[in-house]
Design a protein around this motif. Structure first.
Motif, PDB file in Angstrom:
ATOM      1  N   PHE A  78      -6.110   4.442  -0.639  1.00  0.00           N
ATOM      2  CA  PHE A  78      -6.914   4.479   0.587  1.00  0.00           C
ATOM      3  C   PHE A  78      -7.909   3.318   0.718  1.00  0.00           C
ATOM      4  CE2 PHE A  78      -5.678   9.017   0.615  1.00  0.00           C
ATOM      5  CZ  PHE A  78      -5.249   9.104   1.933  1.00  0.00           C
ATOM      6  N   LEU A  79      -8.434   2.835  -0.399  1.00  0.00           N
ATOM      7  CA  LEU A  79      -9.460   1.796  -0.320  1.00  0.00           C
ATOM      8  C   LEU A  79      -8.837   0.406  -0.179  1.00  0.00           C
ATOM      9  CD1 LEU A  79     -11.923   3.064  -3.086  1.00  0.00           C
ATOM     10  CD2 LEU A  79     -12.112   3.342  -0.604  1.00  0.00           C
ATOM     11  N   PRO A  80      -9.581  -0.543   0.367  1.00  0.00           N
ATOM     12  CA  PRO A  80      -9.071  -1.920   0.473  1.00  0.00           C
ATOM     13  C   PRO A  80      -8.752  -2.489  -0.903  1.00  0.00           C
ATOM     14  CG  PRO A  80     -11.062  -1.630   1.788  1.00  0.00           C
ATOM     15  CD  PRO A  80     -10.913  -0.392   0.970  1.00  0.00           C
ATOM     16  N   SER A  81      -7.761  -3.375  -0.945  1.00  0.00           N
ATOM     17  CA  SER A  81      -7.316  -3.943  -2.211  1.00  0.00           C
ATOM     18  C   SER A  81      -8.402  -4.828  -2.815  1.00  0.00           C
ATOM     19  CB  SER A  81      -6.044  -4.775  -2.000  1.00  0.00           C
ATOM     20  OG  SER A  81      -5.006  -3.964  -1.510  1.00  0.00           O
ATOM     21  N   LEU A  82      -8.659  -4.617  -4.104  1.00  0.00           N
ATOM     22  CA  LEU A  82      -9.612  -5.461  -4.820  1.00  0.00           C
ATOM     23  C   LEU A  82      -8.955  -6.767  -5.275  1.00  0.00           C
ATOM     24  CD1 LEU A  82     -11.347  -2.735  -7.043  1.00  0.00           C
ATOM     25  CD2 LEU A  82     -12.170  -3.727  -4.897  1.00  0.00           C
ATOM     26  N   VAL A  83      -7.625  -6.679  -5.522  1.00  0.00           N
ATOM     27  CA  VAL A  83      -6.869  -7.853  -5.937  1.00  0.00           C
ATOM     28  C   VAL A  83      -6.155  -8.413  -4.720  1.00  0.00           C
ATOM     29  CG1 VAL A  83      -5.036  -8.715  -7.452  1.00  0.00           C
ATOM     30  CG2 VAL A  83      -6.527  -6.841  -8.219  1.00  0.00           C
ATOM     31  N   LYS A  85       0.802  -1.226   0.000  1.00  0.00           N
ATOM     32  CA  LYS A  85       0.000   0.000   0.000  1.00  0.00           C
ATOM     33  C   LYS A  85       0.834   1.275   0.000  1.00  0.00           C
ATOM     34  CE  LYS A  85      -4.497  -0.752  -0.041  1.00  0.00           C
ATOM     35  NZ  LYS A  85      -5.405  -0.032  -0.946  1.00  0.00           N
ATOM     36  N   LEU A  86       1.906   1.288   0.787  1.00  0.00           N
ATOM     37  CA  LEU A  86       2.679   2.518   0.945  1.00  0.00           C
ATOM     38  C   LEU A  86       3.290   2.969  -0.379  1.00  0.00           C
ATOM     39  CD1 LEU A  86       3.427   4.486   3.175  1.00  0.00           C
ATOM     40  CD2 LEU A  86       5.516   3.187   3.561  1.00  0.00           C
ATOM     41  N   ALA A  87       3.517   2.042  -1.298  1.00  0.00           N
ATOM     42  CA  ALA A  87       4.105   2.412  -2.585  1.00  0.00           C
ATOM     43  C   ALA A  87       3.197   3.370  -3.361  1.00  0.00           C
ATOM     44  CB  ALA A  87       4.378   1.161  -3.411  1.00  0.00           C
ATOM     45  N   TRP A  88       1.885   3.280  -3.119  1.00  0.00           N
ATOM     46  CA  TRP A  88       0.958   4.155  -3.835  1.00  0.00           C
ATOM     47  C   TRP A  88       1.025   5.595  -3.348  1.00  0.00           C
ATOM     48  CZ3 TRP A  88      -1.246   2.589  -8.151  1.00  0.00           C
ATOM     49  CH2 TRP A  88      -1.378   1.216  -8.375  1.00  0.00           C
ATOM     50  N   LEU A  89       1.667   5.830  -2.209  1.00  0.00           N
ATOM     51  CA  LEU A  89       1.803   7.197  -1.706  1.00  0.00           C
ATOM     52  C   LEU A  89       2.611   8.054  -2.673  1.00  0.00           C
ATOM     53  CD1 LEU A  89       1.472   9.351   0.479  1.00  0.00           C
ATOM     54  CD2 LEU A  89       3.450   8.360   1.667  1.00  0.00           C
ATOM     55  N   ALA A  90       3.742   7.517  -3.133  1.00  0.00           N
ATOM     56  CA  ALA A  90       4.578   8.273  -4.072  1.00  0.00           C
ATOM     57  C   ALA A  90       3.834   8.537  -5.371  1.00  0.00           C
ATOM     58  CB  ALA A  90       5.870   7.507  -4.347  1.00  0.00           C
ATOM     59  N   CYS A 122      -6.913  10.380 -13.232  1.00  0.00           N
ATOM     60  CA  CYS A 122      -5.739   9.571 -12.857  1.00  0.00           C
ATOM     61  C   CYS A 122      -5.418   9.750 -11.377  1.00  0.00           C
ATOM     62  CB  CYS A 122      -4.550   9.977 -13.723  1.00  0.00           C
ATOM     63  SG  CYS A 122      -3.021   9.111 -13.317  1.00  0.00           S
ATOM     64  N   PHE A 123      -5.436  10.990 -10.912  1.00  0.00           N
ATOM     65  CA  PHE A 123      -5.179  11.272  -9.496  1.00  0.00           C
ATOM     66  C   PHE A 123      -6.231  10.604  -8.617  1.00  0.00           C
ATOM     67  CE2 PHE A 123      -6.092  14.377  -5.953  1.00  0.00           C
ATOM     68  CZ  PHE A 123      -5.065  13.929  -5.128  1.00  0.00           C
ATOM     69  N   ALA A 124      -7.491  10.698  -9.003  1.00  0.00           N
ATOM     70  CA  ALA A 124      -8.576  10.092  -8.226  1.00  0.00           C
ATOM     71  C   ALA A 124      -8.432   8.576  -8.169  1.00  0.00           C
ATOM     72  CB  ALA A 124      -9.930  10.477  -8.825  1.00  0.00           C
ATOM     73  N   LEU A 125      -8.047   7.967  -9.298  1.00  0.00           N
ATOM     74  CA  LEU A 125      -7.870   6.513  -9.343  1.00  0.00           C
ATOM     75  C   LEU A 125      -6.737   6.069  -8.418  1.00  0.00           C
ATOM     76  CD1 LEU A 125      -8.376   3.702 -10.565  1.00  0.00           C
ATOM     77  CD2 LEU A 125      -6.804   4.334 -12.426  1.00  0.00           C
ATOM     78  N   VAL A 126      -5.608   6.746  -8.516  1.00  0.00           N
ATOM     79  CA  VAL A 126      -4.445   6.372  -7.701  1.00  0.00           C
ATOM     80  C   VAL A 126      -4.740   6.572  -6.217  1.00  0.00           C
ATOM     81  CG1 VAL A 126      -2.064   6.982  -7.148  1.00  0.00           C
ATOM     82  CG2 VAL A 126      -2.775   6.812  -9.534  1.00  0.00           C
ATOM     83  N   LEU A 127      -5.401   7.676  -5.903  1.00  0.00           N
ATOM     84  CA  LEU A 127      -5.719   7.962  -4.508  1.00  0.00           C
ATOM     85  C   LEU A 127      -6.692   6.920  -3.940  1.00  0.00           C
ATOM     86  CD1 LEU A 127      -4.761  10.258  -2.637  1.00  0.00           C
ATOM     87  CD2 LEU A 127      -6.947  11.381  -3.045  1.00  0.00           C
ATOM     88  N   SER A 128      -7.627   6.492  -4.754  1.00  0.00           N
ATOM     89  CA  SER A 128      -8.586   5.479  -4.285  1.00  0.00           C
ATOM     90  C   SER A 128      -7.891   4.140  -4.047  1.00  0.00           C
ATOM     91  CB  SER A 128      -9.720   5.314  -5.303  1.00  0.00           C
ATOM     92  OG  SER A 128      -9.225   4.817  -6.535  1.00  0.00           O
ATOM     93  N   VAL A 129      -6.923   3.799  -4.892  1.00  0.00           N
ATOM     94  CA  VAL A 129      -6.167   2.556  -4.692  1.00  0.00           C
ATOM     95  C   VAL A 129      -5.367   2.639  -3.398  1.00  0.00           C
ATOM     96  CG1 VAL A 129      -4.340   1.068  -5.614  1.00  0.00           C
ATOM     97  CG2 VAL A 129      -6.036   2.056  -7.158  1.00  0.00           C
TER      98      VAL A 129
END
Length: 590
Positions: free
Chosen positions: A237-242, A192-197, A228-235
Motif C-alpha cells: 500500500f505504501l509508496p516504494s522506498l526503492v 505493486k500488484l505482485a505484492w497482492l498475492a 511479516c503480514f504487516a510488512l508485506v501489506l505496508s509494501v
C-alpha cells in the motif's frame, strides 16, 4: 523405472518454465508447454494398451473443465476469426488450443503424482527455478518482467508458508534464504500488484498460526507471522522506498475492461451465451473502446475473468468461476480443520491466482500453475474414472494435429520477427523474403499486412531512386515505371487477400486503404477504393482517429476542403493533442 518418466518430466517442466521468459524466441513458453503435454500424451499411449483403458483421478472439477472446454469449442465455431480463435495471437493465452493444453495439464497433474512428497518436490523445484530466474533478472531483463514478478510473488508466498511450518533448522534456513531473495527481487522489480498475492499468503499464515494458538499473541510464530503480514501489506500500500527499475503501464484499465465486456456480451444472444470467440478481445476492444483509450491494439482486458467473459460468453465464465469456488470451498475447509502443508499451499496458491485473475490479465505462469494446482487438488481425491483407450487415442491425435498447426505458427512468427530485424537493418529485400515465407507457412492476416507494407516501402524506394547518366534516360524511365507497377500491384494484391481472410479486423481495412492511397500517389488513382476501405475500417473501429486523418488527407488532396475539415474535426474530437491537428483545422477555416 519407466513408470517414473511422467513424474520426472513434470519436474523438468516446472523447473524450466520460469526460464522461458529469458529465451529470445517468440512464444517460447507456449512451445515448452506444448512439448511437455505432447510428451506425456505419447507416453500415456505407450503405457495404456496393456490394460486397454485409462484410469483418471478426478471429481467435479474435472467434469467442469471438460464442460468449459466444450463451451470454448462452441464459441470457436461462431468466432469472427476461426484461425485466430484456434491458435491465438502471439502473446495471447486465450486461444482454444492453449486452453486445451491447460486442460490436459490439469488431468496430468491429477494423475502423475501418487504421493504428497512428489508434489512437495515439484513446489521446491518451482521455488528453485524462480530463485535462479530472480538472480538472472539482475543481469539480464526477461521478455515479460510482470510475469516474472507474479511468479516471484507466488514463490515468496510458498516460501513464507514453508518457513513458518517447518521445524527443522536447516529447512527454515533454506526457506528463509528463498524468502529474502524473492522479497529483494520484488522490491527490485517494483510491480505493486505482485505484492497482492504475497499479502494474501501472509494473512492466511498469520491466521493459521494464531488459530493454532487460540489467538494468544505470546507465541513467537504468531508474533513473527503478524509482523511479516504487516510488512508485506505496508509494501503493497505504501509508496516504494526503492526506485523501481522497470516501468509498468497498462494499455487498458479495469473500468474500461468492464465497460467493453458489458457492451460486448449485451450485443446479441450469441455474444451473451458464447462470446465473440476465443482470442478475439482485440476485435471487441476496437469496436467498443472509448475515445480516451489507447489507439494501439489491445489483445486482452485488464482482468483475466473479463477476457474470458468477453470471448467465451456467460456460460463458460460461470463454469470457470464455479470450478474456482467449489475448489476454494473445499480447500478452505481443509485449511481450517487439517494440518497438511501441501494441501494448504495448494489452496492458498489457487486462491491467490483467483484474486490476481480478477485484477490482472491472463499470464502464462499463473495459468499453468493454476491448472496444475487444481490437478494437485484432485490428486488428493480417492475418486477414479475409467475411460476407454480409444478416447485417449482420439484426444492424442487431435492434439497432435493442433500441435502441428501451432509449430507452423511458431515458425512463422519467428520468421516475421527476423523480417522486422532485417527491415530495421535497412535490408527490405531480405525482410520481404522472410515475411513472405512467414505468410506461406501460416495463413495469418498480420503477416500479409506486414508484407504489403514492405512492398509499399520497396515501391517508395524505386520511386525515389536516383537516375544514372550512363544509360538511356527513356529506358530507365520505362524500367522504373514497370518495376513500380509490379511492386505496387503486389502490395495491393496482398492487402486485398488479408481483407478477405480477416474481414472483421479493422487493421486489414486500414492497411488496404493506406495501400490504395499510396499506389494512387505512385502509379494510378485509387482514392475511391481507399475511401471505401477506410469506411469499412471505421465500422469496425469507430474511435480510431487515424482513419479520420487518412480520409481527411484524401479529401484535402482532392480539393474538397469541406469534407476534409469535417474529417479533421472528427479526428480532433478523438485525439485533440495530436501534433499539428489544431493548426490544420484552423488552416482550413475551422
Amino acid at each position: 523405472m519407466v513408470s517414473q518418466f511422467p513424474k520426472y518430466l513434470f519436474f523438468l517442466f516446472v523447473f524450466l518454465l520460469a526460464f522461458s521468459f529469458f529465451v529470445p524466441v517468440s512464444m517460447a513458453g507456449k512451445a515448452l508447454l506444448i512439448v511437455f503435454v505432447l510428451s506425456l500424451l505419447l507416453f500415456q499411449i505407450k503405457e495404456s494398451p496393456k490394460s486397454r483403458e485409462v484410469v483418471l483421478k478426478g471429481g467435479l472439477s474435472g467434469k467442469l473443465i471438460v464442460v468449459f472446454l466444450l463451451l470454448s469449442l462452441f464459441s470457436l465455431a461462431f468466432s469472427k476469426n476461426v484461425t485466430q480463435s484456434f491458435f491465438g495471437k502471439t502473446e495471447g493465452l486465450d486461444s482454444f488450443f492453449f486452453l486445451s493444453a491447460l486442460a490436459l495439464v490439469f488431468f496430468f497433474s491429477a494423475n502423475v503424482f501418487k504421493r504428497k512428497e512428489d508434489i512437495k518436490t515439484a513446489f521446491f523445484l518451482f521455488l528453485s527455478s524462480s530463485a535462479l530466474s530472480s538472480i538472472l533478472l539482475f543481469f539480464r531483463g526477461p521478455g515479460s518482467v510482470e510475469s516474472l514478478a507474479l511468479a516471484a510473488s507466488l514463490a515468496l508466498g510458498i516460501s513464507l508458508y514453508s518457513l513458518f511450518s517447518r521445524r527443522k533448522k536447516s529447512e527454515m534456513i533454506v526457506f528463509g534464504i528463498f524468502s529474502l531473495l524473492f522479497f529483494g527481487a520484488l522490491l527490485f522489480i517494483g510491480f505493486k500488484l505482485a505484492w497482492l498475492a504475497v499479502s494474501l499468503f501472509a494473512f492466511f499464515i498469520f491466521w493459521k498460526k494464531a488459530r493454532e494458538n487460540d489467538f494468544h499473541l505470546n507465541n513467537r510464530r504468531v508474533v513473527l507471522s503478524f509482523l511479516c503480514f504487516a510488512l508485506v501489506l505496508s509494501v503493497f500500500f505504501l509508496p516504494s522506498l526503492v526506485p523501481p527499475k522497470f516501468s509498468f503501464s497498462s494499455k487498458i484499465s479495469l473500468e474500461s475492461s468492464r465497460d467493453i465486456s458489458l457492451k460486448s456480451v449485451s450485443r446479441d444472444i450469441k455474444s451473451f451465451v458464447l462470446g465473440s470467440g476465443p482470442a478475439t478481445f482485440n476485435y471487441q476492444y476496437a469496436l467498443y473502446k472509448d475515445k480516451v483509450l489507447s489507439q494501439v491494439v489491445v489483445e486482452q482486458s485488464a482482468s483475466g475473468f473479463l477476457t474470458i467473459l468477453t470471448e467465451l460468453g456467460l456460460l463458460a465464465f460461470f463454469v470457470l468461476v464455479f470450478v474456482f469456488l467449489s475448489f476454494l470451498k473445499k480447500g478452505l475447509r481443509t485449511f481450517l480443520n487439517d494440518d497438511s502443508e501441501i494441501k494448504d499451499i495448494v489452496f492458498l496458491a489457487v486462491f491467490s491466482i483467483f484474486v490476481l485473475m480478477i485484477v490482472h490479465g491472463l499470464d502464462l505462469i499463473l495459468l499453468v500453475l493454476l491448472f496444475a494446482l487444481l490437478g494437485f487438488g484432485e490428486s488428493f481425491s480417492e475418486k477414479e474414472n475409467r475411460i476407454s483407450f480409444k478416447w485417449l487415442i482420439v484426444v492424442a491425435l487431435v492434439f497432435i494435429l493442433m500441435s502441428i498447426g501451432f509449430f507452423k505458427y511458431f515458425t512463422a512468427e519467428n520468421l516475421a520477427r527476423k523480417a522486422i530485424e532485417d527491415y530495421n537493418n535497412q535490408d527490405i529485400d531480405a525482410a520481404i523474403v522472410k515475411m513472405d515465407k512467414a505468410a506461406r507457412t501460416f495463413n495469418y492476416s498480420d503477416y500479409y499486412v506486414g508484407l504489403s507494407q514492405l512492398y509499399l516501402l520497396k515501391a517508395s524506394d524505386i520511386f525515389n531512386n536516383n537516375w544514372t547518366l550512363d544509360d538511356d534516360i527513356e529506358k530507365q524511365l520505362q524500367e522504373k515505371q514497370s518495376n513500380l507497377r509490379d511492386v505496387a500491384s503486389q502490395a495491393e494484391a496482398i492487402a486485398q487477400f488479408a481483407s478477405r481472410i480477416d474481414p472483421g479486423n479493422f487493421i486489414v481495412w486500414q492497411n488496404l486503404g493506406l495501400v490504395y492511397e499510396n499506389t494512387s500517389f505512385l502509379i494510378e488513382d485509387k482514392t475511391d477504393q481507399a475511401l471505401e476501405a477506410y469506411d469499412k475500417a471505421e465500422e469496425l473501429s469507430p474511435d480510431n482517429f487515424l482513419i479520420y486523418l487518412a480520409r481527411a488527407r484524401i479529401y484535402e488532396r482532392k480539393g474538397d476542403k469541406e469534407k476534409a475539415l469535417k474529417e479533421y474535426q472528427s479526428a480532433f474530437d478523438i485525439y485533440p493533442s495530436y501534433q499539428g491537428l489544431p493548426e490544420k483545422i484552423e488552416g482550413l477555416g475551422g
